[in-house]
Design an enzyme around this catalytic site. Structure first.
Site, short mmCIF file in Angstrom:
data_model
loop_
_atom_site.label_atom_id
_atom_site.label_comp_id
_atom_site.label_asym_id
_atom_site.label_seq_id
_atom_site.Cartn_x
_atom_site.Cartn_y
_atom_site.Cartn_z
CG HIS A 69 -1.65 -1.30 1.34
ND1 HIS A 69 -2.10 -1.79 2.53
CD2 HIS A 69 -1.99 -2.20 0.40
CE1 HIS A 69 -2.66 -2.95 2.33
NE2 HIS A 69 -2.61 -3.23 1.05
CB CYS A 89 -5.99 -0.12 -17.29
SG CYS A 89 -6.79 -1.52 -16.53
#
Ligand code: PEP
Ligand code: MG
Length: 746
Positions: free
Chosen positions: A363, A676
């Site tokens: 993260h 993407c």
């Protein structure tokens, strides 16, 4: 050798301390210490090896080995018994050193006559500083008491090394904290930065490793542990915790109340250490154990103990997070690891981030990317070497860090940054121009996003819209599940910032490496192929419905685009879509405006979906290839595993052949297709994808300029011909031919 008593150990520590207090150069002190220890331990040899750099140990002082070998004998980390002690951070105690595995004979030291060997690490909270060795002629195993006594002595040496006690005027016995050091890590986020070190966790400085008054130290440690226990109890009582969080904190509490932990520290104090040094000694032992434990759950629990030791040290020394140190100019954050919320708090004031752990998919890495801060991960040893304010260069492109760089390195680096800045300026000039190829094809370039911090890039990058909005990031950076209204407000702000440009909101993609702190972790053998993304959404549709409601309310009558992650078969898409359509009906019945138009797409991230029935291609409003996942499943190469993640080339002819099939299937049904994954942001890969017929590419905002610049210089039709010809030839990778073509046309 006779057994030693506890008071012997105290006596030795006192003699050590007195000796250290005497005036003299670093070398004199080291010589006196080896003499003292050999004498006290009644062993013929005592030697101190210290790290010269992060990989090399140097014999810095000895009693008993040949003096000529001092500062001459060097060992690599892991080499010989001494190197092994340093590497593993645990003692080696043997009666027959020469027959021990890995023994390295060093003729210059004259050590062959010594049979017994006891080596203990000189380390400070996991920081490897050196090795302390005693040897004797008689073939005997050292007793547990002797091992323990030597460990206590090593602890004091570690503190003294840290305080620079062994550095004489102008001499540097240990290179730690002084010389230029380069760390080779891995790229977390590209970009370069020059700045000064800011340690996320301030180092606690212990100035009194030896204590005279054991009673006073015992009182201090008991009081500090008492305070710690109360603070942990308060933590448990104060929070409104769910069952799982409670369980985690209960385990934490259990350690804080552990009698064994306190007892071991009390023993260390009885042996002559101060309360602080006792905490550090046990913490070092925990860290050494940590690296040996294969079980993830146990490792986590040992981390808890590590964390508790830090708190305890702060209570004892009164040195909190706030040590009064001022954040330097151009701060580069250096840490073992950092959570996403903490990194967001620092925000854009950081020039760069260097982590000794971390992972590409962590993260923290995601946040660093959103903030466009260069990030190097796996820079092992950096937290040991770096001191607040040290000059540091971060090369996020190569995954390299230069700490206290030589001026020549810094100069070359500055030139590189200047060139990058110039290039950025050129890209900025392209911002409002289309990605129009030489042969007249226009490619739509969009950006990937997921945090509010990304939104300013919508204007700055020239993105035509957001091709992928990773909604899970908002879930990941919180310590609790976000509420529907909170999400609705947030999504509305995203749509406001997009000012009518299309934003493809991807529903929650959790599981695999993305684990929500407030959800029970699934102990899956292979999480990347486990219960993740839309699989969770369909099995437990509460969050999917809540997200749909938040998105419909945020749109408030504007067009809305939603896509599902990790669709593996047609039926999953149909079920997920039904959830969205139901929520539209429900919201409409409640009087909320329905979106002006609705597009519902699927991400193609598993090879199976490329072979889905035609009905799937007809039913979806659009398909977006999630190249990161698709590639990992196509090549069976874990995208999180440093060993294999770069092993297979995107320009591999088989992979491109597979992408061509997907393009062809979408063309048959007229289904809009985009890409993407990270490859869309790599100029050469992006040009190849565009040449093959992918007209929509979504990437990190910083990649839009470089990709646009290359497309504008490229004849995509000619490039396509090169690609097809190469594939027909049966080559493995088309990269050489593509690079050749691109080089010639420019
Ligand atoms: C992908 O897999 O390519 C993708 C874009 O999704 P993520 O990286 O979030 O898994
Ligand atoms: Mg994916």
């Amino acid at each position: 050798m006779p057994e030693r008593s506890e008071s012997d150990s105290r006596k030795l520590l006192k003699r050590l301390r007195d000796s250290l207090a005497e005036p003299g150069q670093g070398q004199d002190r080291l010589d006196r210490i080896t003499h003292l220890i050999a004498d006290s331990m009644r062993s013929e040899v005592c030697s101190i090896y210290l790290f010269r750099d992060t990989e090399t140990l140097e014999l810095c002082a000895t009693e008993g080995l040949l003096q000529e070998s001092v500062h001459q004998t060097r060992l690599r980390l892991g080499e010989g018994l001494v190197g092994r002690v340093a590497l593993n951070g645990i003692p080696i105690n043997t009666a027959d050193a020469p027959s021990e595995k890995g023994f390295r004979f060093m003729p210059e030291t004259g050590e062959e006559i010594y049979s017994s060997f006891l080596g203990v690490p000189i380390q400070r909270v996991g920081e490897k500083l050196g090795v302390l060795v005693v040897q004797s002629r008689a073939a005997r195993q050292f007793s547990d008491d002797e091992v323990y006594a030597l460990e206590v002595v090593a602890m004091v040496l570690a503190e003294m090394t840290e305080l620079g006690a062994f550095l004489g005027e102008g001499e540097a016995l240990s290179a730690l904290h002084k010389q230029p050091v380069m760390f080779r890590g891995a790229t977390g986020q590209e970009g370069s930065a020059e700045g000064n070190v800011w340690l996320h966790e301030a180092r606690v400085v212990v100035t009194n490793p030896v204590a005279d008054d054991a009673q006073a130290e015992l009182v201090r440690i008991r009081a500090a542990v008492g305070e710690l226990r109360v603070s942990v109890d308060d933590l448990l009582a104060a929070q409104s915790l769910d069952k799982e969080q409670k369980q985690v904190l209960e385990a934490y509490r259990m350690f804080a109340h552990s009698r064994g932990w306190l007892r071991r520290m009390e023993e260390d104090i009885q042996a002559g250490l101060s309360a602080e040094a006792a905490v550090e000694k046990e913490q070092s032992a925990t860290r050494a154990r940590l690296s040996q434990v294969p079980d993830a759950y146990l490792r986590d629990r040992l981390h808890d103990l590590d964390d508790l030791s830090n708190r305890l040290l702060r209570i004892l020394t009164g040195q909190g997070h706030d040590t009064g140190a001022e954040m330097p100019e151009n701060p580069v954050l250096v840490a073992r690891n950092i959570g996403p919320a903490e990194l967001l708090e620092y925000g854009r004031k950081l020039r760069g981030v260097v982590l000794s752990e971390g992972s590409v998919g962590s993260h923290a890495a995601i946040v660093a990317r959103a903030l466009a801060i260069p990030l190097v991960i796996h820079a092992q040893g950096v937290i040991v070497e770096a001191l607040n304010g040290d000059p540091i260069l971060v090369d996020g492109d190569q995954g390299i860090v230069h700490l206290r760089p030589e001026e020549s390195v810094a100069k070359a680096f500055r030139e590189k940054i200047a060139m990058q800045t110039q290039a950025q300026q050129r890209y900025a000039d392209l911002r409002d121009k289309p990605a129009l190829s030489l042969d007249g094809q226009t490619i739509s370039l969009q950006m990937n996003a997921g945090l509010m911090a990304d939104l300013p890039s919508l204007e700055g990058s020239g993105a035509e819209g957001v091709g992928l909005f990773r909604t899970e990031l908002q879930f990941l950076i919180r310590s609790r599940m976000p509420k529907r209204d909170e999400l609705a407000q947030l999504y509305a702000r995203v749509m406001d910032a997009a000012r009518g440009r299309r934003v493809a909101f991807r529903t929650l993609d959790i599981g695999s490496d993305k684990v929500l702190p407030y959800m029970k972790p699934q102990d899956e053998p292979n999480p990347a192929m486990g219960w993740r993304a839309i699989r969770v959404g369909l099995d437990k549709p509460g969050v999917l419905r809540m997200q749909a409601q938040a998105l419909i309310r945020a749109a408030a009558g504007r067009p809305l685009t939603i896509m599902f992650p990790f669709i593996t078969e047609y039926a999953e898409y149909i079920s997920a879509r039904a959830h969205i359509l139901n929520q539209i009906d429900r919201e409409s019945a409640m009087g909320h405006p329905v979106p002006a138009s609705l597009e519902i797409g699927a991400m193609l991230e598993t090879p199976s979906l490329a072979y889905a029935p035609r009905a799937f291609f007809e039913a979806t409003d659009f398909i977006s290839i999630g190249g990161n996942d698709l590639k990992q499943f196509f090549f069976a190469a874990d995208r999180e595993n440093e060993r294999v993640r770069r092993r297979y080339d995107t320009l591999n002819a088989s992979f491109l052949g597979f992408i061509r099939q997907i393009i062809a299937r979408c063309d048959e049904t007229g289904t809009s297709l985009s890409f993407c994954g990270e490859d869309a942001g790599r100029p050469v890969e992006a040009a190849v994808l565009a040449a093959m017929g992918l007209k929509n590419l979504s990437m990190r905002p910083a990649s839009i300029g470089p990709v646009k610049a290359l497309i504008r210089r490229t004849d995509l039709t000619a490039l396509r011909a090169v690609i097809l010809a190469e594939c027909d030839k049966g080559v493995e990778t088309i990269r050489p031919a593509v690079m050749d073509f691109l080089a010639k046309q420019n």
